[in-house]
Design a protein around this motif. Sequence first.
Motif, mmCIF file in Angstrom:
data_model
loop_
_atom_site.group_PDB
_atom_site.id
_atom_site.type_symbol
_atom_site.label_atom_id
_atom_site.label_comp_id
_atom_site.label_asym_id
_atom_site.label_seq_id
_atom_site.Cartn_x
_atom_site.Cartn_y
_atom_site.Cartn_z
ATOM 1 N N GLY A 11 4.850 5.871 2.774
ATOM 2 C CA GLY A 11 5.205 4.607 3.403
ATOM 3 C C GLY A 11 4.005 3.921 4.032
ATOM 4 O O GLY A 11 3.819 2.713 3.896
ATOM 5 N N LEU A 12 3.174 4.704 4.712
ATOM 6 C CA LEU A 12 1.971 4.131 5.324
ATOM 7 C C LEU A 12 0.999 3.612 4.268
ATOM 8 O O LEU A 12 0.330 2.597 4.469
ATOM 9 N N PHE A 13 0.926 4.304 3.126
ATOM 10 C CA PHE A 13 0.089 3.835 2.020
ATOM 11 C C PHE A 13 0.547 2.464 1.541
ATOM 12 O O PHE A 13 -0.257 1.540 1.352
ATOM 13 N N PHE A 14 1.861 2.295 1.354
ATOM 14 C CA PHE A 14 2.352 1.016 0.871
ATOM 15 C C PHE A 14 2.201 -0.080 1.918
ATOM 16 O O PHE A 14 1.963 -1.246 1.579
ATOM 17 N N PHE A 15 2.331 0.259 3.210
ATOM 18 C CA PHE A 15 2.046 -0.724 4.249
ATOM 19 C C PHE A 15 0.592 -1.180 4.178
ATOM 20 O O PHE A 15 0.284 -2.365 4.308
ATOM 21 N N ALA A 16 -0.319 -0.239 3.976
ATOM 22 C CA ALA A 16 -1.744 -0.576 3.899
ATOM 23 C C ALA A 16 -2.035 -1.443 2.671
ATOM 24 O O ALA A 16 -2.781 -2.430 2.757
ATOM 25 N N VAL A 17 -1.449 -1.091 1.537
ATOM 26 C CA VAL A 17 -1.661 -1.877 0.315
ATOM 27 C C VAL A 17 -1.101 -3.290 0.492
ATOM 28 O O VAL A 17 -1.725 -4.279 0.079
ATOM 29 N N GLY A 18 0.053 -3.412 1.126
ATOM 30 C CA GLY A 18 0.625 -4.730 1.382
ATOM 31 C C GLY A 18 -0.243 -5.566 2.296
ATOM 32 O O GLY A 18 -0.416 -6.770 2.092
ATOM 33 N N GLY A 21 -3.159 -6.753 0.356
ATOM 34 C CA GLY A 21 -2.709 -7.825 -0.526
ATOM 35 C C GLY A 21 -2.559 -9.148 0.200
ATOM 36 O O GLY A 21 -2.928 -10.204 -0.314
ATOM 37 N N ILE A 22 -2.030 -9.103 1.422
ATOM 38 C CA ILE A 22 -1.878 -10.334 2.199
ATOM 39 C C ILE A 22 -3.243 -10.936 2.520
ATOM 40 O O ILE A 22 -3.431 -12.148 2.485
ATOM 41 N N LEU A 23 -4.198 -10.088 2.819
ATOM 42 C CA LEU A 23 -5.524 -10.579 3.192
ATOM 43 C C LEU A 23 -6.340 -11.053 1.999
ATOM 44 O O LEU A 23 -7.158 -11.969 2.127
ATOM 45 N N ARG A 24 -6.150 -10.467 0.827
ATOM 46 C CA ARG A 24 -7.053 -10.739 -0.296
ATOM 47 C C ARG A 24 -6.488 -11.673 -1.359
ATOM 48 O O ARG A 24 -7.268 -12.253 -2.119
ATOM 49 N N LEU A 25 -5.179 -11.805 -1.462
ATOM 50 C CA LEU A 25 -4.622 -12.626 -2.536
ATOM 51 C C LEU A 25 -4.785 -14.116 -2.232
ATOM 52 O O LEU A 25 -4.823 -14.524 -1.075
ATOM 53 N N PRO A 26 -4.858 -14.951 -3.280
ATOM 54 C CA PRO A 26 -5.313 -16.329 -3.093
ATOM 55 C C PRO A 26 -4.292 -17.313 -2.505
ATOM 56 O O PRO A 26 -4.658 -18.197 -1.757
ATOM 57 N N LEU A 28 0.003 -18.506 -1.237
ATOM 58 C CA LEU A 28 1.173 -18.051 -0.498
ATOM 59 C C LEU A 28 2.134 -17.244 -1.360
ATOM 60 O O LEU A 28 2.707 -16.261 -0.889
ATOM 61 N N PHE A 29 2.318 -17.621 -2.594
ATOM 62 C CA PHE A 29 3.313 -16.961 -3.430
ATOM 63 C C PHE A 29 2.921 -15.523 -3.760
ATOM 64 O O PHE A 29 3.757 -14.622 -3.728
ATOM 65 N N THR A 30 1.660 -15.298 -4.075
ATOM 66 C CA THR A 30 1.234 -13.928 -4.355
ATOM 67 C C THR A 30 1.194 -13.095 -3.078
ATOM 68 O O THR A 30 1.495 -11.908 -3.101
ATOM 69 N N ARG A 31 0.855 -13.728 -1.960
ATOM 70 C CA ARG A 31 0.885 -13.014 -0.679
ATOM 71 C C ARG A 31 2.304 -12.621 -0.309
ATOM 72 O O ARG A 31 2.551 -11.521 0.187
ATOM 73 N N ALA A 32 3.237 -13.530 -0.527
ATOM 74 C CA ALA A 32 4.637 -13.235 -0.219
ATOM 75 C C ALA A 32 5.152 -12.102 -1.104
ATOM 76 O O ALA A 32 5.911 -11.235 -0.645
ATOM 77 N N ALA A 36 6.565 -8.660 0.429
ATOM 78 C CA ALA A 36 7.958 -8.259 0.218
ATOM 79 C C ALA A 36 8.062 -6.889 -0.436
ATOM 80 O O ALA A 36 8.822 -6.033 0.017
ATOM 81 N N LYS A 37 7.315 -6.691 -1.485
ATOM 82 C CA LYS A 37 7.422 -5.423 -2.217
ATOM 83 C C LYS A 37 6.897 -4.254 -1.395
ATOM 84 O O LYS A 37 7.559 -3.230 -1.258
ATOM 85 N N CYS A 38 5.697 -4.398 -0.885
ATOM 86 C CA CYS A 38 5.059 -3.271 -0.198
ATOM 87 C C CYS A 38 5.713 -2.965 1.146
ATOM 88 O O CYS A 38 5.873 -1.802 1.502
ATOM 89 N N ASP A 39 6.096 -3.999 1.897
ATOM 90 C CA ASP A 39 6.717 -3.741 3.192
ATOM 91 C C ASP A 39 8.098 -3.116 3.042
ATOM 92 O O ASP A 39 8.467 -2.231 3.805
ATOM 93 N N THR A 40 8.854 -3.567 2.061
ATOM 94 C CA THR A 40 10.173 -2.979 1.841
ATOM 95 C C THR A 40 10.047 -1.512 1.451
ATOM 96 O O THR A 40 10.710 -0.645 2.036
#
Length: 96
Positions: A11-18, A21-26, A28-32, A36-40
């Motif tokens: 779970g912590l791994f997926f939180f970190a990946v999410g 992703g929020i910080l690096r993706l270009p 709003l749609f890819t960040r969202a 959504a996927k990683c936090d869930t």
Amino acid sequence: MVLMTVFILGGLFFFAVGTIGILRLPDLFTRAHSAAKCDTLGAVLCLIGLMLYSGFNFTSLKLLLVIAFLWITNPTATHLISKAVFMQEKNKKTME
């Protein structure tokens, strides 16, 4: 105890990946999508780990209900936020 640790670390791994992703993706749609996927998945894995830690009792039932609530609301909220932004951008383009 080992299985609980695996779920919580997963779970912590997926939180970190999410978060990455929020910080690096270009946009709003890819960040969202990343959020959504990683936090869930991260929350569900951590809550399953907590269910294993507490044993199967009334607390586990409450955690299971939280998992069901998260599974329904998190993707739905992300979809509605993304749709609202999409419609707002669409309306801006038609006004120009």
